[in-house]
Design an enzyme around this catalytic site. Structure first.
Site, PDB file in Angstrom:
ATOM      1  CG  LEU A 287     -12.519   7.770   1.338  1.00 42.83           C
ATOM      2  CD1 LEU A 287     -12.364   6.941   2.593  1.00 42.83           C
ATOM      3  CD2 LEU A 287     -13.416   8.961   1.619  1.00 42.83           C
TER       4      LEU A 287
ATOM      5  CG  ASP B 218      -1.985  -1.057   1.156  1.00 45.88           C
ATOM      6  OD1 ASP B 218      -2.018  -1.761   0.142  1.00 45.88           O
ATOM      7  OD2 ASP B 218      -2.761  -1.197   2.113  1.00 45.88           O
TER       8      ASP B 218
ATOM      9  NE  ARG C 201     -13.832   1.156  -4.441  1.00 44.60           N
ATOM     10  CZ  ARG C 201     -14.013   2.132  -3.551  1.00 44.60           C
ATOM     11  NH1 ARG C 201     -14.551   3.265  -3.937  1.00 44.60           N
ATOM     12  NH2 ARG C 201     -13.669   1.962  -2.305  1.00 44.60           N
TER      13      ARG C 201
ATOM     14  CE  LYS D  41     -17.421   7.183   6.200  1.00 49.01           C
ATOM     15  NZ  LYS D  41     -18.370   6.080   6.337  1.00 49.01           N
TER      16      LYS D  41
ATOM     17  CE  LYS E 226      -9.352   3.089   3.052  1.00 48.92           C
ATOM     18  NZ  LYS E 226      -8.621   1.878   2.668  1.00 48.92           N
TER      19      LYS E 226
ATOM     20  CD  GLU F 169     -17.708   5.786   9.850  1.00 47.23           C
ATOM     21  OE1 GLU F 169     -17.687   4.996   8.887  1.00 47.23           O
ATOM     22  OE2 GLU F 169     -18.516   6.737   9.937  1.00 47.23           O
TER      23      GLU F 169
END
Length: 380
Positions: free
Chosen positions: A74, A24, A130, A275, A109, A107
């Protein structure tokens, strides 16, 4: 162009083939390099820009269906400064006072596969992946095999029509039995969810956590924290670590606390999503290109993680050299599940005072063998 070509190739392997080529951290690095080049030189922006692309085009194995409301990606934050800038931009956009208090739904992830579930009059009618954000794969039958997904909801306040969105994942404890076939739990979830035969998907212990919605008709809720409570009442699983927080300092404090808990969770998380809690404010802020203005993902350092030392064993090399190795509680570091960390030698163990049962910070930089940086003596 080379960087964009590389990113398209990485997206194909990550989203379509469920076989990521890099961790990542490397992926985020390439992506941010492209974005900063586009910011600096306006003429470099094109339809193929990463600021326009989400995920990867749907597989030919499944029917393509257009999302009624796009599934956006995001933007990322990696530091305190990033969070300060994120909040500053929101305040400027809203033309609010500098001391304006913003409440965030924080939240964790989950590192899994995004899915969108359409309910009409309380009945689960269709489930999509998605895909590229605008078009997803129809994987309804595979999603129906997941026990966490309610097939019928009878609550009076459940909307007439809604796309419930969340993450499909495999628990780390269940992944142990699949680790021969897949590199990490995310790959296992992705590969299982996109089997042609739902009977094959049913054999895999998939889970689902809900966290947002797309299209809705008849939703009478005005903020995210209440929505999460309603999801729980409607029979969906929600993340137990969700919190309502205000202020960048408090966000960072929570981030550090959650990062410490990572080793003891039965699912992989790669950051925390913030958020804006108020739906009216979210609507006002809207989206920029392929990401909402009102949310950001605060990523964990992808080459470090915290885990527990279960045992220390001695490995004998070909030359007869003895190397102490820490057996740790398996943890995902940058897309790779790590269960061993080298302790180098006896001096290193004494210098860092490493003991069985300790909670340790493990680092895996590039392809270097994971090693222990330090232990938390307060946790003894």
């Amino acid at each position: 162009k080379k960087k964009i070509k590389k990113l398209v190739q990485l997206n194909k392997h990550y989203y379509d083939l469920s076989k990521p080529l890099v961790n990542d951290y490397e992926y985020d690095k390439i992506k941010s390099e492209i974005l900063s080049l586009e910011k600096k030189y306006n003429f470099l922006k094109s339809e193929k820009s990463v600021s326009e692309i989400v995920g990867y085009k749907p597989s030919k194995n499944f029917k393509k269906v257009t999302h009624k409301v796009p599934m956006l990606s995001l933007s990322n934050a990696f530091s305190r400064d990033d969070l300060i800038n994120f909040e500053k931009k929101i305040i400027n956009f809203l033309s609010a006072e500098r001391n304006f208090k913003i409440f965030y739904s924080a939240e964790p992830k989950i590192d899994g596969i995004s899915a969108s579930l359409t309910y009409v009059n309380g009945i689960f009618t269709r489930g999509l992946s998605r895909g590229d954000g605008n078009e997803g794969e129809d994987i309804t039958e595979n999603l129906k095999t997941i026990k966490d997904i309610p097939k019928k909801i009878t609550s009076k306040n459940f909307p007439k029509e809604i796309d419930i969105r969340g993450e499909v994942f495999i628990k780390n404890s269940d992944f142990k039995n699949l680790s021969q076939k897949f590199a990490n739990p995310r790959n296992a979830a992705s590969g299982s969810l996109r089997q042609k035969n739902p009977a094959d998907t049913k054999k895999i212990p998939l889970n689902f956590i809900a966290y947002t919605f797309g299209f809705e008709r008849g939703l009478s809720i005005n903020n995210q924290s209440v929505y999460l409570k309603e999801l729980d009442r409607w029979g969906f699983k929600v993340n137990p670590l969700n919190k309502l927080i205000s202020g960048v300092n408090n966000l960072i404090e929570n981030y550090n606390e959650v990062e410490k808990k990572r080793a003891n969770l039965d699912f992989d998380i790669d950051g925390i999503v913030y958020k804006i809690n108020d739906f009216a404010m979210q609507k006002r802020l809207g989206n920029v290109a392929n990401a909402p203005r009102w949310a950001v993902a605060h990523k964990f350092s992808s080459n470090k993680a915290i885990s527990k030392i279960l045992d220390i064993e001695i490995q004998i090399g070909r030359t007869g050299a003895l190397t102490p190795v820490a057996k740790i509680k398996p943890i995902n570091i940058g897309g790779v599940v790590v269960s061993n960390a080298t302790l180098h030698n006896e001096d290193e163990i004494n210098r860092k005072d490493i003991r069985v049962g300790d909670i340790a910070v493990i680092e895996r930089a590039g392809d270097v063998i994971p090693h222990i940086i330090s232990v938390d003596k307060n946790k003894r």
